[in-house]
Design a protein around this motif. Structure first.
Motif, PDB file in Angstrom:
ATOM      1  N   ARG A   1       0.817  -1.212   0.000  1.00 10.90           N
ATOM      2  CA  ARG A   1       0.000   0.000   0.000  1.00 10.90           C
ATOM      3  C   ARG A   1       0.857   1.270   0.000  1.00 10.90           C
ATOM      4  O   ARG A   1       0.311   2.376  -0.018  1.00 10.90           O
ATOM      5  N   LEU A   2       2.161   1.107   0.039  1.00  8.90           N
ATOM      6  CA  LEU A   2       3.057   2.263   0.031  1.00  8.90           C
ATOM      7  C   LEU A   2       3.728   2.372  -1.338  1.00  8.90           C
ATOM      8  O   LEU A   2       4.227   1.376  -1.861  1.00  8.90           O
ATOM      9  N   PRO A   3       3.755   3.554  -1.926  1.00 13.82           N
ATOM     10  CA  PRO A   3       4.363   3.714  -3.258  1.00 13.82           C
ATOM     11  C   PRO A   3       5.886   3.777  -3.178  1.00 13.82           C
ATOM     12  O   PRO A   3       6.512   4.775  -3.570  1.00 13.82           O
ATOM     13  N   LEU A   4       6.476   2.725  -2.664  1.00 17.60           N
ATOM     14  CA  LEU A   4       7.921   2.670  -2.488  1.00 17.60           C
ATOM     15  C   LEU A   4       8.524   1.633  -3.417  1.00 17.60           C
ATOM     16  O   LEU A   4       7.946   0.563  -3.632  1.00 17.60           O
ATOM     17  N   ARG A   5       9.704   1.934  -3.937  1.00 19.86           N
ATOM     18  CA  ARG A   5      10.503   0.968  -4.673  1.00 19.86           C
ATOM     19  C   ARG A   5      11.725   0.643  -3.822  1.00 19.86           C
ATOM     20  O   ARG A   5      12.289   1.534  -3.189  1.00 19.86           O
ATOM     21  N   THR A   6      12.108  -0.597  -3.807  1.00 22.56           N
ATOM     22  CA  THR A   6      13.270  -0.979  -3.016  1.00 22.56           C
ATOM     23  C   THR A   6      14.506  -1.097  -3.907  1.00 22.56           C
ATOM     24  O   THR A   6      14.409  -1.455  -5.083  1.00 22.56           O
ATOM     25  N   CYS A   7      15.639  -0.790  -3.324  1.00 25.69           N
ATOM     26  CA  CYS A   7      16.893  -0.816  -4.072  1.00 25.69           C
ATOM     27  C   CYS A   7      18.022  -1.155  -3.104  1.00 25.69           C
ATOM     28  O   CYS A   7      18.241  -0.438  -2.132  1.00 25.69           O
TER      29      CYS A   7
ATOM     30  N   THR B   1       2.387  14.550   2.064  1.00 24.77           N
ATOM     31  CA  THR B   1       1.247  13.679   2.384  1.00 24.77           C
ATOM     32  C   THR B   1       0.399  13.360   1.151  1.00 24.77           C
ATOM     33  O   THR B   1      -0.547  12.575   1.240  1.00 24.77           O
ATOM     34  N   ALA B   2       0.726  13.953   0.009  1.00 21.25           N
ATOM     35  CA  ALA B   2      -0.076  13.780  -1.207  1.00 21.25           C
ATOM     36  C   ALA B   2      -0.113  12.313  -1.660  1.00 21.25           C
ATOM     37  O   ALA B   2      -1.066  11.907  -2.326  1.00 21.25           O
ATOM     38  N   TRP B   3       0.899  11.529  -1.311  1.00 20.11           N
ATOM     39  CA  TRP B   3       0.946  10.122  -1.720  1.00 20.11           C
ATOM     40  C   TRP B   3      -0.269   9.343  -1.229  1.00 20.11           C
ATOM     41  O   TRP B   3      -0.700   8.376  -1.867  1.00 20.11           O
ATOM     42  N   LYS B   4      -0.853   9.762  -0.118  1.00 22.58           N
ATOM     43  CA  LYS B   4      -2.007   9.034   0.432  1.00 22.58           C
ATOM     44  C   LYS B   4      -3.231   9.150  -0.457  1.00 22.58           C
ATOM     45  O   LYS B   4      -4.069   8.261  -0.492  1.00 22.58           O
ATOM     46  N   ASN B   5      -3.356  10.257  -1.162  1.00 22.42           N
ATOM     47  CA  ASN B   5      -4.520  10.450  -2.041  1.00 22.42           C
ATOM     48  C   ASN B   5      -4.495   9.493  -3.216  1.00 22.42           C
ATOM     49  O   ASN B   5      -5.533   9.122  -3.756  1.00 22.42           O
ATOM     50  N   ILE B   6      -3.286   9.084  -3.607  1.00 24.75           N
ATOM     51  CA  ILE B   6      -3.152   8.171  -4.728  1.00 24.75           C
ATOM     52  C   ILE B   6      -3.484   6.750  -4.326  1.00 24.75           C
ATOM     53  O   ILE B   6      -3.997   5.949  -5.114  1.00 24.75           O
TER      54      ILE B   6
END
Length: 464
Positions: free
Chosen positions: A257-263, A457-462
């Protein structure tokens, strides 16, 4: 080391300590404010420091930090530590000036705490190395972009455009292919693990001071355990702040649920071997030919043989800056440096240990990049490698920004207390952590998400 693996009192009152995996049960009758901080890296310790400093003085408060490895055990503790407020194109980052100022202030706090405790602050044990950072232009396009953006630097962290001769006065033997490099004299190199240990010590000092004052008493505990799901903490805390980096996505309530990419990134530690005396048996002769040996000092005899007196390897000057380019060198001392970093996208491997095969691949990738601007790297010897798993945030109109905000929506509508996320710092955790830790602490104390800039906090709207 500032920390041990056993129960360690912080000082008088024994209110700041490291404790085992067994959590203390709260007493809900007349208990203080209770906050849980998940993670003891840049984000976790910054928000802890600011919670201690920003909370009402008259209010009693307890903070429990949960980290299975301890202070600096994750990606924060092995990061490169090169600190400045600019993008790779030398453009001032979003709110970069504020972040830069706050980070320098928190570094000063940590250094003061280390000095107070008597920690060695010699050049070989530095927390902050203040020698600047040098960025050679890598190609023609890179040169044009850097030249243009460097004109708009922040006055507190200047960018000077210099030629190769000037660059070589800073770093002997550096190669500047386009006769142009960009020098940031105020930029610094931080030793992340020592910094985080000292910042934790500063937090303990605040706790100790509260025990001798007439104001509300503060308590701080570090639990060397992991939290498998957020509902483990349900009902125990007024707020839970999730500062787990890439591991935040491994919590079941937040997974996917988090817009994260791992590296995954590998960093290599190199040392310059000591000079070797070869006066006793220094004859060098191969197939009737004299071979050119860079860094070897000798004399040629009439017979066509080279008698080598000694092998001389030039130390990295104490005054010289660290270097940024397609790869980077974070200087640790005249004979010690870190070289990084690789970028293995979509990796889920957070193990800091690096196999022989992974280390070999990292060296094959990094050494040619470093040799392009610092050919003398061939004289250095690989000693070990470490790795960390970055949590990379999505690209926005303002660049790649961290993710902050209240996440009760993801945890459950009827949960007691507040759940907050402070994550996605990516490769800029050292720059962002202080300013954002301050904002997060104020939002947590006041239970007001509006104190956090909407860009964060805008990521939550997506994701709803």
């Amino acid at each position: 080391m500032l920390l041990s693996d056993t129960l360690t009192p912080a000082g008088h009152g024994q209110l700041g300590k490291i404790i085992s995996s067994h959590s203390l049960s709260p007493s809900f009758s007349s208990r203080p404010l209770r906050y849980a901080v998940l993670g003891a890296g840049f984000a976790g310790l910054s928000v802890t420091w600011h919670l201690l400093k920003k909370s009402p003085k008259e209010k009693e408060m307890r903070i429990d930090i949960y980290d299975e490895v301890g202070v600096g055990g994750g990606a924060s503790g092995i990061s490169g530590g090169l600190l400045h407020p600019y993008s790779p194109k030398a453009k001032l980052l979003w709110r970069g000036a504020e972040c830069w100022k706050e980070s320098l202030m928190l570094l000063n706090v940590a250094e003061a705490a280390a000095r107070l405790s008597g920690v060695d602050d010699s050049d070989d044990s530095f927390i902050v190395r203040r020698r600047g950072i040098l960025r050679p232009a890598a190609n023609t396009k890179n040169l044009i972009v850097l030249t243009d953006n460097a004109q708009n630097y922040d006055a507190s962290c200047r960018i000077e455009t210099i030629d190769e001769d000037t660059a070589q006065k800073l770093v002997p033997k550096i190669h500047v292919p386009f006769n142009s490099a960009f020098y940031m004299p105020e930029a610094v190199n931080v030793h992340p693990l020592r910094y985080l240990q000292a910042l934790f010590l500063a937090c303990q000092n605040v706790v100790n001071e509260s025990s001798t004052s007439s104001h509300g008493q503060k308590e701080l505990y570090l639990h060397k355990k992991s939290v498998q799901n957020l509902l483990e903490l349900e009902g125990e805390y007024d707020a839970v702040i999730i500062c787990l980096g890439a591991k935040a996505d491994m919590l079941p309530e937040l997974s996917g649920r988090l817009p994260l990419r791992t590296c995954r990134g590998v960093i290599a530690h190199l040392q310059l071997p000591a000079n070797i005396s070869l006066k006793q048996d220094g004859l060098v002769f191969h197939n009737g030919c004299i071979e050119y040996l860079t860094g070897w000092v000798g004399k040629l005899s009439l017979s066509g043989k080279t008698h080598v007196d000694h092998c001389f390897r030039e130390e990295y000057p104490d005054y010289a800056p660290s270097i940024l380019s397609d790869a980077w060198l974070a200087i640790q001392g005249s004979r010690s440096l870190y070289m990084g970093s690789t970028w293995e996208w979509k990796s889920r491997n957070s193990n800091p240990n690096v196999s022989v095969d992974e280390a070999s691949k990292a060296l094959q990738e990094l050494l040619p990049k470093v040799s392009a601007f610092y050919p003398a790297i061939k004289d250095w010897t690989f000693t070990k490698a470490n790795a960390g798993l970055r949590a990379m945030p999505p690209l926005t109109a303002h660049g790649s920004l961290p993710l902050l905000g209240c996440v009760n929506y993801f945890v459950g509508e009827n949960v007691a207390g507040k759940y907050w996320l402070f994550g996605g710092l990516g490769s800029r955790g050292l720059l962002y952590h202080a300013w954002l830790g301050n904002l997060m602490a104020q939002a947590v104390i006041s239970c007001n998400e509006q104190l956090i800039p909407s860009e964060l906090t805008a990521w939550k709207n997506i994701n709803r």
